[in-house]
Scaffold this motif. Structure first.
Motif, mmCIF file in Angstrom:
data_model
loop_
_atom_site.group_PDB
_atom_site.id
_atom_site.type_symbol
_atom_site.label_atom_id
_atom_site.label_comp_id
_atom_site.label_asym_id
_atom_site.label_seq_id
_atom_site.Cartn_x
_atom_site.Cartn_y
_atom_site.Cartn_z
ATOM 1 N N GLY A 287 81.199 0.561 -61.964
ATOM 2 C CA GLY A 287 80.203 -0.043 -62.835
ATOM 3 C C GLY A 287 80.875 -0.909 -63.875
ATOM 4 O O GLY A 287 81.808 -0.471 -64.552
ATOM 5 N N ILE A 288 80.443 -2.150 -63.991
ATOM 6 C CA ILE A 288 80.912 -3.053 -65.046
ATOM 7 C C ILE A 288 79.674 -3.480 -65.810
ATOM 8 O O ILE A 288 78.776 -4.121 -65.242
ATOM 9 N N TYR A 289 79.590 -3.102 -67.072
ATOM 10 C CA TYR A 289 78.343 -3.294 -67.809
ATOM 11 C C TYR A 289 78.631 -3.723 -69.243
ATOM 12 O O TYR A 289 79.690 -3.438 -69.811
ATOM 13 N N PHE A 290 77.661 -4.435 -69.816
ATOM 14 C CA PHE A 290 77.791 -4.936 -71.175
ATOM 15 C C PHE A 290 77.096 -3.965 -72.123
ATOM 16 O O PHE A 290 75.897 -3.741 -72.033
ATOM 17 N N GLY A 291 77.860 -3.374 -73.029
ATOM 18 C CA GLY A 291 77.307 -2.384 -73.949
ATOM 19 C C GLY A 291 78.245 -1.215 -74.105
ATOM 20 O O GLY A 291 79.403 -1.254 -73.677
ATOM 21 N N ASN A 292 77.755 -0.159 -74.736
ATOM 22 C CA ASN A 292 78.573 1.018 -74.997
ATOM 23 C C ASN A 292 78.396 2.060 -73.906
ATOM 24 O O ASN A 292 77.329 2.183 -73.311
ATOM 25 N N SER A 293 79.448 2.834 -73.680
ATOM 26 C CA SER A 293 79.371 3.900 -72.685
ATOM 27 C C SER A 293 78.734 5.157 -73.264
ATOM 28 O O SER A 293 78.124 5.930 -72.546
ATOM 29 N N HIS A 294 78.881 5.357 -74.578
ATOM 30 C CA HIS A 294 78.287 6.507 -75.257
ATOM 31 C C HIS A 294 77.524 6.029 -76.493
ATOM 32 O O HIS A 294 77.827 4.962 -77.044
ATOM 33 N N GLN A 295 76.569 6.819 -76.917
ATOM 34 C CA GLN A 295 75.842 6.499 -78.138
ATOM 35 C C GLN A 295 75.338 7.789 -78.789
ATOM 36 O O GLN A 295 75.276 8.849 -78.163
ATOM 37 N N ASN A 366 76.021 10.974 -100.723
ATOM 38 C CA ASN A 366 76.985 9.941 -100.322
ATOM 39 C C ASN A 366 76.423 9.186 -99.119
ATOM 40 O O ASN A 366 75.371 9.562 -98.573
ATOM 41 N N THR A 367 77.119 8.157 -98.730
ATOM 42 C CA THR A 367 76.795 7.453 -97.489
ATOM 43 C C THR A 367 77.904 7.736 -96.486
ATOM 44 O O THR A 367 79.068 7.385 -96.729
ATOM 45 N N TYR A 368 77.540 8.377 -95.386
ATOM 46 C CA TYR A 368 78.502 8.845 -94.403
ATOM 47 C C TYR A 368 78.423 7.989 -93.130
ATOM 48 O O TYR A 368 77.464 7.260 -92.906
ATOM 49 N N THR A 369 79.453 8.160 -92.325
ATOM 50 C CA THR A 369 79.479 7.517 -91.017
ATOM 51 C C THR A 369 79.598 8.603 -89.957
ATOM 52 O O THR A 369 80.444 9.501 -90.078
ATOM 53 N N LEU A 370 78.745 8.521 -88.940
ATOM 54 C CA LEU A 370 78.756 9.480 -87.844
ATOM 55 C C LEU A 370 79.263 8.804 -86.568
ATOM 56 O O LEU A 370 78.978 7.625 -86.325
ATOM 57 N N GLY A 371 80.005 9.565 -85.789
ATOM 58 C CA GLY A 371 80.485 9.057 -84.509
ATOM 59 C C GLY A 371 80.974 10.194 -83.638
ATOM 60 O O GLY A 371 81.109 11.341 -84.097
ATOM 61 N N ILE A 372 81.242 9.909 -82.389
ATOM 62 C CA ILE A 372 81.757 10.920 -81.461
ATOM 63 C C ILE A 372 83.261 11.012 -81.665
ATOM 64 O O ILE A 372 83.983 10.009 -81.520
ATOM 65 N N ALA A 373 83.739 12.209 -82.025
ATOM 66 C CA ALA A 373 85.160 12.379 -82.349
ATOM 67 C C ALA A 373 86.051 11.983 -81.177
ATOM 68 O O ALA A 373 87.094 11.346 -81.361
ATOM 69 N N GLU A 374 85.650 12.356 -79.951
ATOM 70 C CA GLU A 374 86.472 12.058 -78.769
ATOM 71 C C GLU A 374 86.533 10.562 -78.472
ATOM 72 O O GLU A 374 87.423 10.118 -77.732
ATOM 73 N N ASP A 375 85.599 9.796 -79.023
ATOM 74 C CA ASP A 375 85.607 8.337 -78.854
ATOM 75 C C ASP A 375 86.167 7.643 -80.089
ATOM 76 O O ASP A 375 85.944 6.437 -80.284
ATOM 77 N N PHE A 376 86.879 8.404 -80.927
ATOM 78 C CA PHE A 376 87.477 7.871 -82.151
ATOM 79 C C PHE A 376 86.418 7.248 -83.069
ATOM 80 O O PHE A 376 86.658 6.242 -83.736
#
Length: 472
Positions: A287-295, A366-376
């Motif tokens: 698969g070659i796709y435009f966008g993110n693999s995780h969200q 505060n204003t925080y940032t959330l993300g998937i740890a395994e995706d840095f």
């Protein structure tokens, strides 16, 4: 009487001598050998074969012509030519006895012959003919039967073949499937033959050529690009520091260039290697796709201190353009690191459950940032924690202020929980309301189509008027 005895004795000696002569003398047979290259082909593959015939070292006759039976299933040759012959010899394509340009269509034979008596092949001399033909559609071993002959006109003594008759092994091609898309827009979806092992030169956007493996994802993508008018690789960069390519931009036909967010996956795995370093063996789906693999899908972008929100981790399904629950990861809550912008300060991490969900509660404004740890922590999402409004304290229950409703997140959530049959939840009511949301926000593509199919298969008249109103 004496003469008779002598006569009988002479006859006996003659027989004895001849017997001894025949017993000690071996008459050499005319022999030849034949080989073909290549010896393998894929079904329906068009390629050129080189067929070489050599007069044997023990032959007592010169070789004047050769007939080769083209196996049943092989296509009429598009080209036949004498590619090489021993020094000082001249050989021609057959033009008599039913042959035209070296091929007899009625007998399916290829015919070549010496130009004259002096051009016949002596011992250890050879002639090679090249034949271009399309392989059969059925796999199997196909014999190209050679008949080396003494005369020029495809007649005379038939030479014994000391080698096995040459064969070509035809097999079904090993394929790989490529899906190239930008959301609902599919640029390519099909299977292609896995190329033979080797290297191929690919030129980057600075016109510098680099050798890559023919079975790499990039090499096969380039082959698809060359054969397709639906898209083109418009910007392909090479980084010497990593010795690897970067697929920067693809230009869909009739659309705008898409850059800097192309992802690729092999099966369900997103490799860490570059697109030119990932080597295929056959049978894979790429698969070659435009966008993110995780969200991440957040239930709210703002909460009050002590309040909580639900976060859903999702993985992109490039085959169906849907988002599915992502398990086995952790959602990280971070703050900017003033000393290192690439290494945020991790406030907390939260493991997702079997459905990819986790609940997060924060007590510090505060204003925080959330993300998937395994995706840095990429991509990242902003979350604001606000103070509790006046009048809601004093030990009472914590009240979460209503936040602005994010319709795109809501639709993404509906798509993520939609069943394979198109339904949502265990009640037709949920699917009804989801259909209203899809219609109001003009949702298109697979989620809408599956929902309509579900309704078609569950089209019943309800005893409740409101149900029928929603279905109208």
């Amino acid at each position: 009487m004496k003469k008779k005895i002598l006569k009988i004795g002479f006859s006996f000696l003659t027989i004895l001598f001849l017997g001894s002569f025949f017993a000690s003398t071996t008459f050499a047979a005319n022999d030849a050998s034949a080989i073909i290259s290549p010896t393998a082909a894929s079904t329906n593959q068009n390629q050129t074969y080189t067929y070489t015939v050599t007069n044997g070292s023990a032959s007592t006759a010169n070789l004047g012509s050769v007939e080769i039976v083209l196996p049943s299933g092989f296509g009429t040759p598009s080209s036949i030519s004498i590619s090489s012959v021993s020094s000082s010899k001249t050989w021609l394509l057959g033009s008599t006895d039913g042959y035209t340009n070296g091929f007899n269509a009625s007998t399916s034979k290829i015919g070549i012959q010496a130009s004259g008596a002096s051009d016949k092949l002596d011992v250890n001399e050879f002639v090679a003919v090249q034949v271009t033909s399309t392989a059969p559609s059925s796999a199997g071993s196909y014999e190209w039967t050679a008949s080396p002959l003494a005369n020029l006109g495809f007649s005379g003594t038939l030479f014994n073949l000391t080698s096995s008759q040459p064969t070509v092994n035809v097999t079904a091609p090993v394929t790989v499937t490529f899906i190239i898309r930008n959301g609902d827009t599919v640029l390519y979806n099909g299977s292609v033959a896995l190329p033979a092992s080797g290297t191929v030169s690919i030129t980057d956007s600075n016109s510098v050529a680099h050798n890559v493996n023919t079975r790499s994802v990039l090499a096969i993508l380039k082959n698809i690009d060359d054969a397709s008018s639906d898209f083109s690789i418009s910007n392909l960069q090479y980084f010497n520091s990593f010795n690897s390519f970067y697929l920067k931009c693809i230009l869909p036909n009739g659309s705008s260039e898409l850059c800097d967010n192309w992802q690729y996956a092999v099966g369900s795995v997103t490799p860490f290697s570059s697109i030119d370093a990932s080597i295929l063996s056959g049978g894979e789906t790429v698969g070659i796709y435009f966008g993110n693999s995780h969200q991440l899908v957040l239930s709210a972008n703002t909460i009050i201190t002590g309040g909580s929100l639900n976060v859903a981790a999702q993985s992109y399904d490039y085959a169906n353009n849907t988002w599915n629950p992502l398990t086995g990861v952790n959602v990280g809550v971070t703050l900017p690191n003033p000393n290192d912008p690439w290494s945020p300060i991790v406030v907390s991490t939260h493991a997702v459950d079997s459905l990819g969900n986790t609940n997060i509660s924060l007590s510090t404004i505060n204003t925080y940032t959330l993300g998937i740890a395994e995706d840095f922590y990429f991509p990242s999402y902003s979350l604001t924690v606000s103070p509790v409004p006046s009048g809601t304290g004093g030990g009472g229950a914590v009240v979460t202020l209503p936040s602005s409703f994010d319709t795109s997140n809501a639709i993404a959530y509906l798509k993520s929980v939609q069943g394979a049959d198109g339904s949502l939840g265990d009640s037709l009511l949920y699917s009804d309301w989801a259909a209203i949301a899809y219609g109001a926000l003009n949702v298109t593509g697979s989620p809408k189509d599956k929902l309509l199919t579900y309704f078609d298969s569950n089209n019943t008249i309800s005893s409740l008027l409101t149900d029928n109103e929603r279905h109208a």
